[in-house]
Enzyme design. Structure first.
Site, PDB file in Angstrom:
ATOM      1  N   LYS A   8       0.849  -1.209   0.000  1.00  0.00           N
ATOM      2  CA  LYS A   8       0.000   0.000   0.000  1.00  0.00           C
ATOM      3  C   LYS A   8       0.880   1.253   0.000  1.00  0.00           C
ATOM      4  CE  LYS A   8       0.991   1.063   4.515  1.00  0.00           C
ATOM      5  NZ  LYS A   8       1.723   2.229   4.996  1.00  0.00           N
ATOM      6  N   PRO A  91       9.269  -4.298  -0.640  1.00  0.00           N
ATOM      7  CA  PRO A  91      10.447  -3.885   0.128  1.00  0.00           C
ATOM      8  C   PRO A  91      10.149  -3.814   1.634  1.00  0.00           C
ATOM      9  CG  PRO A  91       9.604  -2.084  -1.245  1.00  0.00           C
ATOM     10  CD  PRO A  91       8.865  -3.320  -1.642  1.00  0.00           C
ATOM     11  N   ALA A  94       9.871  -0.196   4.633  1.00  0.00           N
ATOM     12  CA  ALA A  94       9.693   0.800   3.583  1.00  0.00           C
ATOM     13  C   ALA A  94       8.475   1.680   3.817  1.00  0.00           C
ATOM     14  CB  ALA A  94       9.552   0.097   2.232  1.00  0.00           C
ATOM     15  N   GLY A  95       7.580   1.260   4.719  1.00  0.00           N
ATOM     16  CA  GLY A  95       6.319   1.991   4.893  1.00  0.00           C
ATOM     17  C   GLY A  95       5.269   1.566   3.885  1.00  0.00           C
ATOM     18  N   SER A 100       2.264  -6.344   7.177  1.00  0.00           N
ATOM     19  CA  SER A 100       0.814  -6.239   7.416  1.00  0.00           C
ATOM     20  C   SER A 100       0.030  -6.883   6.279  1.00  0.00           C
ATOM     21  CB  SER A 100       0.401  -4.763   7.517  1.00  0.00           C
ATOM     22  OG  SER A 100       1.169  -4.107   8.488  1.00  0.00           O
ATOM     23  N   ASP A 133      -2.365  -1.331   9.949  1.00  0.00           N
ATOM     24  CA  ASP A 133      -2.669  -1.367   8.510  1.00  0.00           C
ATOM     25  C   ASP A 133      -3.391  -2.645   8.090  1.00  0.00           C
ATOM     26  OD1 ASP A 133      -1.353   1.045   8.290  1.00  0.00           O
ATOM     27  OD2 ASP A 133       0.557   0.131   7.714  1.00  0.00           O
TER      28      ASP A 133
HETATM   29  P1  ATP Z   1       4.449  -0.514   7.580  1.00  0.00           P
HETATM   30  O1  ATP Z   1       4.070   0.358   6.454  1.00  0.00           O
HETATM   31  O2  ATP Z   1       3.333  -1.467   7.988  1.00  0.00           O
HETATM   32  O3  ATP Z   1       5.072   0.203   8.732  1.00  0.00           O
HETATM   33  P2  ATP Z   1       7.087  -1.409   6.922  1.00  0.00           P
HETATM   34  O4  ATP Z   1       7.459  -1.455   5.481  1.00  0.00           O
HETATM   35  O5  ATP Z   1       7.580  -0.242   7.693  1.00  0.00           O
HETATM   36  O6  ATP Z   1       5.514  -1.529   6.991  1.00  0.00           O
HETATM   37  P3  ATP Z   1       7.647  -4.170   7.142  1.00  0.00           P
HETATM   38  O7  ATP Z   1       8.647  -4.276   6.074  1.00  0.00           O
HETATM   39  O8  ATP Z   1       6.304  -4.692   6.896  1.00  0.00           O
HETATM   40  O9  ATP Z   1       7.568  -2.675   7.659  1.00  0.00           O
HETATM   41  O10 ATP Z   1       8.210  -4.907   8.426  1.00  0.00           O
HETATM   42  C1  ATP Z   1       9.159  -4.318   9.274  1.00  0.00           C
HETATM   43  C2  ATP Z   1       9.808  -5.406  10.150  1.00  0.00           C
HETATM   44  O11 ATP Z   1       8.847  -6.384  10.550  1.00  0.00           O
HETATM   45  C3  ATP Z   1      10.893  -6.134   9.403  1.00  0.00           C
HETATM   46  O12 ATP Z   1      12.125  -5.623   9.795  1.00  0.00           O
HETATM   47  C4  ATP Z   1      10.708  -7.595   9.763  1.00  0.00           C
HETATM   48  O13 ATP Z   1      11.756  -8.048  10.586  1.00  0.00           O
HETATM   49  C5  ATP Z   1       9.411  -7.683  10.513  1.00  0.00           C
HETATM   50  N1  ATP Z   1       8.428  -8.575   9.859  1.00  0.00           N
HETATM   51  C6  ATP Z   1       7.603  -9.407  10.489  1.00  0.00           C
HETATM   52  N2  ATP Z   1       6.853 -10.101   9.616  1.00  0.00           N
HETATM   53  C7  ATP Z   1       7.185  -9.687   8.386  1.00  0.00           C
HETATM   54  C8  ATP Z   1       6.762 -10.054   7.077  1.00  0.00           C
HETATM   55  N3  ATP Z   1       5.828 -10.986   6.859  1.00  0.00           N
HETATM   56  N4  ATP Z   1       7.322  -9.390   6.043  1.00  0.00           N
HETATM   57  C9  ATP Z   1       8.257  -8.456   6.257  1.00  0.00           C
HETATM   58  N5  ATP Z   1       8.712  -8.094   7.457  1.00  0.00           N
HETATM   59  C10 ATP Z   1       8.190  -8.707   8.525  1.00  0.00           C
END
Ligand code: ATP
Length: 290
Positions: A8, A91, A94-95, A100, A133
């Site tokens: 997203k 990625p 990455a946000g 999620s 999310d």
């Molecule tokens: P959001 O926008 O929800 O904050 P994000 O991109 O910041 O997402 P993710 O990449 O989803 O964060 O995940 C961050 C951390 O969560 C990773 O460093 C990883 O160790 C842990 N994690 C747990 N489950 C997962 C998964 N299924 N996929 C990716 N990372 C995961």
């Protein structure tokens, strides 16, 4: 059973307060994009997870996909298992809601595989216990999300935008960015109504000032390249360029695929983590439905 779990973007992200238990109250406009992890689920006596790609993603109880499966099993009392294989393409840090999205897809897929019969609303209520999310990524579509992610307002939108997503080297920790936000002077907030009407009418270019992500100044302090990449996207003709979630990825919105592809050709040598994608309705797609 094979399912795609889509990432997203945050068109806007405002923080409106904080609950007594420490959770932040958010006001966001979000939409799925055509970048997906691929999840295979097979019936099995045990519950297991293997992860391919994506670097150092844990395959144990820290993984949101496995936590989602365990939560569904606990709440419905089923004793069945599943062999889950997760192929990462979204990625990380990455946000873009990678973890999620996996949780949302696993909840939805296992609800079918195990015939647990939960409604969409019941799955969303479970999902918010895994992350803000997750309810949105179960439902998909363009949506305004408030509260801690449990208040969802779906907005019909037929428009697909051409995006270029860039991620600087290294990701950012969501928890760390939210903590640091409290020590920063309040930044510019988004105007949700004006941003929404610009998205729906296809006039994002003339209304870029309605869009904002209040976490962007915090994330830029940890990772100055975020600002550099946003400027580069504007220099390449983006109508809007902004950080998504808590970063570190940024996205540019372009008037069409041609101008977006030209920008990708210019920027990909400078920024190897570069993806072309479009906004879309679906957040989860079962392969047999494709
Ligand atoms: P959001 O926008 O929800 O904050 P994000 O991109 O910041 O997402 P993710 O990449 O989803 O964060 O995940 C961050 C951390 O969560 C990773 O460093 C990883 O160790 C842990 N994690 C747990 N489950 C997962 C998964 N299924 N996929 C990716 N990372 C995961």
């Amino acid at each position: 059973m094979v399912v795609e779990a889509f990432a997203k973007i945050n068109w806007i992200l405002n923080i409106t307060g904080r609950r007594g238990d420490g959770y932040h109250l958010l006001d966001m406009l979000m939409q799925p994009v055509s970048l997906a992890d691929r999840i295979t689920l097979l019936p099995s006596e045990e519950l297991s997870l293997t992860v391919a790609g994506g670097g150092n993603i844990p395959a144990d109880d820290r993984n949101l996909a496995l936590r989602a499966a365990k939560l569904l099993r606990k709440e419905t009392g089923v004793s069945a298992g599943a062999a889950i294989r997760l192929e990462k393409h979204i990625p990380s840090q990455a946000g873009m809601g990678g973890g999620s999205s996996d949780a949302a897809a696993v909840l939805t897929a296992l609800n079918r595989l195990w015939s647990t019969g939960l409604s969409g609303e019941e799955l969303e209520a479970l999902g918010v216990r895994l992350g803000a999310d997750v309810p949105f990524l179960i439902r998909g579509g363009l949506a305004r999300t408030r509260g801690i992610g449990e208040q969802l307002e779906s907005i019909p939108s037929g428009r697909a935008y051409s995006l270029l997503v860039l991620q600087p080297e290294g990701g950012l920790s969501t928890a760390e960015i939210f903590r640091a936000w409290h020590d920063m002077p309040a930044g510019r907030s988004a105007d949700p109504e004006a941003a929404l009407s610009a998205i729906l009418s296809g006039s994002v270019a003339g209304h870029a000032s309605a869009f904002a992500n209040v976490l962007e100044p915090v994330s830029r302090r940890f990772c100055p390249e975020i600002g550099t990449l946003i400027r580069a996207l504007y220099d390449c003709g983006a109508d809007l360029a902004q950080m998504t979630g808590s970063g570190s990825a940024v996205f540019g919105v372009f008037s069409g695929a041609d101008v977006r592809n030209r920008a990708a050709a210019v920027l990909s040598p400078r920024c190897p983590k570069c993806w072309c994608c479009e906004t879309q309705e679906e957040s989860i797609r079962f392969q047999e439905d494709a």
